[in-house]
Design a protein around this motif. Sequence first.
Motif, mmCIF file in Angstrom:
data_model
loop_
_atom_site.group_PDB
_atom_site.id
_atom_site.type_symbol
_atom_site.label_atom_id
_atom_site.label_comp_id
_atom_site.label_asym_id
_atom_site.label_seq_id
_atom_site.Cartn_x
_atom_site.Cartn_y
_atom_site.Cartn_z
ATOM 1 N N ALA A 191 76.620 50.894 48.335
ATOM 2 C CA ALA A 191 76.118 49.518 48.394
ATOM 3 C C ALA A 191 76.505 48.687 47.180
ATOM 4 C CB ALA A 191 74.595 49.528 48.534
ATOM 5 N N ARG A 192 77.028 49.349 46.148
ATOM 6 C CA ARG A 192 77.474 48.663 44.926
ATOM 7 C C ARG A 192 76.407 47.740 44.341
ATOM 8 N NH1 ARG A 192 83.865 47.155 46.177
ATOM 9 N NH2 ARG A 192 84.505 49.305 46.697
ATOM 10 N N PRO A 193 75.263 48.305 43.997
ATOM 11 C CA PRO A 193 74.184 47.470 43.445
ATOM 12 C C PRO A 193 74.472 47.030 42.013
ATOM 13 C CG PRO A 193 73.587 49.781 43.314
ATOM 14 C CD PRO A 193 74.892 49.728 44.065
ATOM 15 N N ASP A 194 73.816 45.965 41.602
ATOM 16 C CA ASP A 194 73.865 45.536 40.213
ATOM 17 C C ASP A 194 72.875 46.330 39.362
ATOM 18 O OD1 ASP A 194 75.655 43.472 40.894
ATOM 19 O OD2 ASP A 194 73.988 42.135 41.411
ATOM 20 N N ARG A 195 71.850 46.857 39.998
ATOM 21 C CA ARG A 195 70.796 47.591 39.298
ATOM 22 C C ARG A 195 70.149 48.581 40.251
ATOM 23 N NH1 ARG A 195 68.392 47.339 34.667
ATOM 24 N NH2 ARG A 195 69.689 45.558 34.133
ATOM 25 N N LEU A 196 69.824 49.761 39.714
ATOM 26 C CA LEU A 196 69.098 50.772 40.475
ATOM 27 C C LEU A 196 67.725 50.951 39.836
ATOM 28 C CD1 LEU A 196 68.862 53.074 42.583
ATOM 29 C CD2 LEU A 196 69.865 54.601 40.864
ATOM 30 N N VAL A 197 66.691 50.837 40.642
ATOM 31 C CA VAL A 197 65.330 51.048 40.169
ATOM 32 C C VAL A 197 64.784 52.302 40.847
ATOM 33 C CG1 VAL A 197 63.020 50.102 39.953
ATOM 34 C CG2 VAL A 197 65.001 48.579 39.828
ATOM 35 N N VAL A 198 64.343 53.243 40.040
ATOM 36 C CA VAL A 198 63.767 54.483 40.532
ATOM 37 C C VAL A 198 62.248 54.351 40.498
ATOM 38 C CG1 VAL A 198 63.639 56.977 40.263
ATOM 39 C CG2 VAL A 198 65.719 55.755 39.579
ATOM 40 N N VAL A 199 61.614 54.532 41.631
ATOM 41 C CA VAL A 199 60.158 54.394 41.737
ATOM 42 C C VAL A 199 59.575 55.728 42.157
ATOM 43 C CG1 VAL A 199 58.270 53.131 42.822
ATOM 44 C CG2 VAL A 199 60.468 51.997 42.454
ATOM 45 N N GLY A 200 58.561 56.196 41.429
ATOM 46 C CA GLY A 200 57.963 57.474 41.781
ATOM 47 C C GLY A 200 56.499 57.536 41.422
ATOM 48 N N PRO A 201 55.771 58.462 42.019
ATOM 49 C CA PRO A 201 54.345 58.597 41.722
ATOM 50 C C PRO A 201 54.126 59.096 40.301
ATOM 51 C CG PRO A 201 55.087 60.403 43.120
ATOM 52 C CD PRO A 201 56.225 59.442 43.027
ATOM 53 N N ALA A 202 53.063 58.615 39.686
ATOM 54 C CA ALA A 202 52.735 59.017 38.317
ATOM 55 C C ALA A 202 51.234 58.919 38.122
ATOM 56 C CB ALA A 202 53.460 58.134 37.307
ATOM 57 N N GLU A 203 50.697 59.794 37.301
ATOM 58 C CA GLU A 203 49.289 59.682 36.932
ATOM 59 C C GLU A 203 49.107 58.425 36.101
ATOM 60 O OE1 GLU A 203 49.289 62.592 33.050
ATOM 61 O OE2 GLU A 203 49.269 63.521 35.044
ATOM 62 N N GLN A 204 47.872 57.962 35.971
ATOM 63 C CA GLN A 204 47.614 56.661 35.358
ATOM 64 C C GLN A 204 48.193 56.530 33.959
ATOM 65 O OE1 GLN A 204 43.224 56.228 36.858
ATOM 66 N NE2 GLN A 204 43.930 54.207 36.262
ATOM 67 N N SER A 205 48.148 57.578 33.166
ATOM 68 C CA SER A 205 48.638 57.493 31.789
ATOM 69 C C SER A 205 50.147 57.329 31.717
ATOM 70 C CB SER A 205 48.219 58.745 31.009
ATOM 71 O OG SER A 205 48.818 59.914 31.573
ATOM 72 N N ARG A 206 50.846 57.586 32.826
ATOM 73 C CA ARG A 206 52.312 57.484 32.825
ATOM 74 C C ARG A 206 52.827 56.423 33.788
ATOM 75 N NH1 ARG A 206 55.045 63.451 31.954
ATOM 76 N NH2 ARG A 206 54.056 63.898 29.955
ATOM 77 N N GLN A 207 51.957 55.563 34.263
ATOM 78 C CA GLN A 207 52.400 54.480 35.130
ATOM 79 C C GLN A 207 53.030 53.373 34.298
ATOM 80 O OE1 GLN A 207 48.908 53.528 37.447
ATOM 81 N NE2 GLN A 207 48.962 55.477 38.531
ATOM 82 N N GLY A 208 53.936 52.631 34.931
ATOM 83 C CA GLY A 208 54.606 51.540 34.236
ATOM 84 C C GLY A 208 56.099 51.768 34.158
ATOM 85 N N PRO A 209 56.806 50.888 33.433
ATOM 86 C CA PRO A 209 58.270 50.928 33.405
ATOM 87 C C PRO A 209 58.834 51.953 32.424
ATOM 88 C CG PRO A 209 57.469 49.092 32.107
ATOM 89 C CD PRO A 209 56.264 49.721 32.722
ATOM 90 N N TYR A 210 60.052 52.392 32.734
ATOM 91 C CA TYR A 210 60.807 53.307 31.872
ATOM 92 C C TYR A 210 62.237 52.795 31.779
ATOM 93 C CZ TYR A 210 56.917 56.577 32.290
ATOM 94 O OH TYR A 210 55.674 57.155 32.230
ATOM 95 N N GLN A 211 62.757 52.721 30.573
ATOM 96 C CA GLN A 211 64.110 52.203 30.410
ATOM 97 C C GLN A 211 65.146 53.302 30.609
ATOM 98 O OE1 GLN A 211 63.747 50.917 26.265
ATOM 99 N NE2 GLN A 211 65.250 52.458 25.689
#
Length: 247
Positions: A43-63
Amino acid sequence: MLVAAAVCPCPPLLVPEVAAGAAPELDIARAACAEALGVLAAARPDRLVVVGPAEQSRQGPYQEGTRGSLGGFGVALEVRLGAVQGVGPGGGKPDWAAPERELPASLAVAAWLLQRTDWSHAPVEGLGVGEPFAAERCIQIGKEIVARAERVALLVMGDASACRSLKAPGYLDERAAEFDAEVARALAAADVAALEALDAALARELMASGRAPWQVLAGAAEGAGLSGALLYEDAPYGVGYLVAAWS
């Protein structure tokens, strides 16, 4: 705009080093995940975002470049989000001044999948979601993700119910098979409305970790006109594993 999505399960057992002697049991699932990632690359994306389940202390963005470890599963194996070995974020030389926060297990498995396929097609970022995110919040997150780039792809990690057999982590629940079948149907048809309508309370009772990530996908896919294909469906160990590709 969302141009493609891959949906994969996230058990650490997908990593052969973790599965050890049982590794061949998930060979077909690994091959399906690789096929789904191929759809993302095509699909030749400009950006890939990986979304996965996480416990509350590890929710949020990761670079990109954030470290993950499978040491908690008995294997001294480290991964980096979206980085092939010897290549840093964006394709340059490695510079691992990454934040100290470590990837949740689901994103670590995703990072392993990406490294296994030598992903280098677009910058990568990660997002941990889960309880107590309501459907509305997940859907809004998905819309915000795709609004940030012209061509966005998603790698969506998450398992279906963990109650498919007497030996399953959540024991046997007669509702589990029907729940998983509906998710499989929705993923196969790229049925955004069906994913948005998933019952969060039921998903929690059935220990379906993919509920929130799937609803992020649904929000991102609104109006994108994607078609779906179910590449794998099984419940080894009493846990529902699904692999799908949207394009």
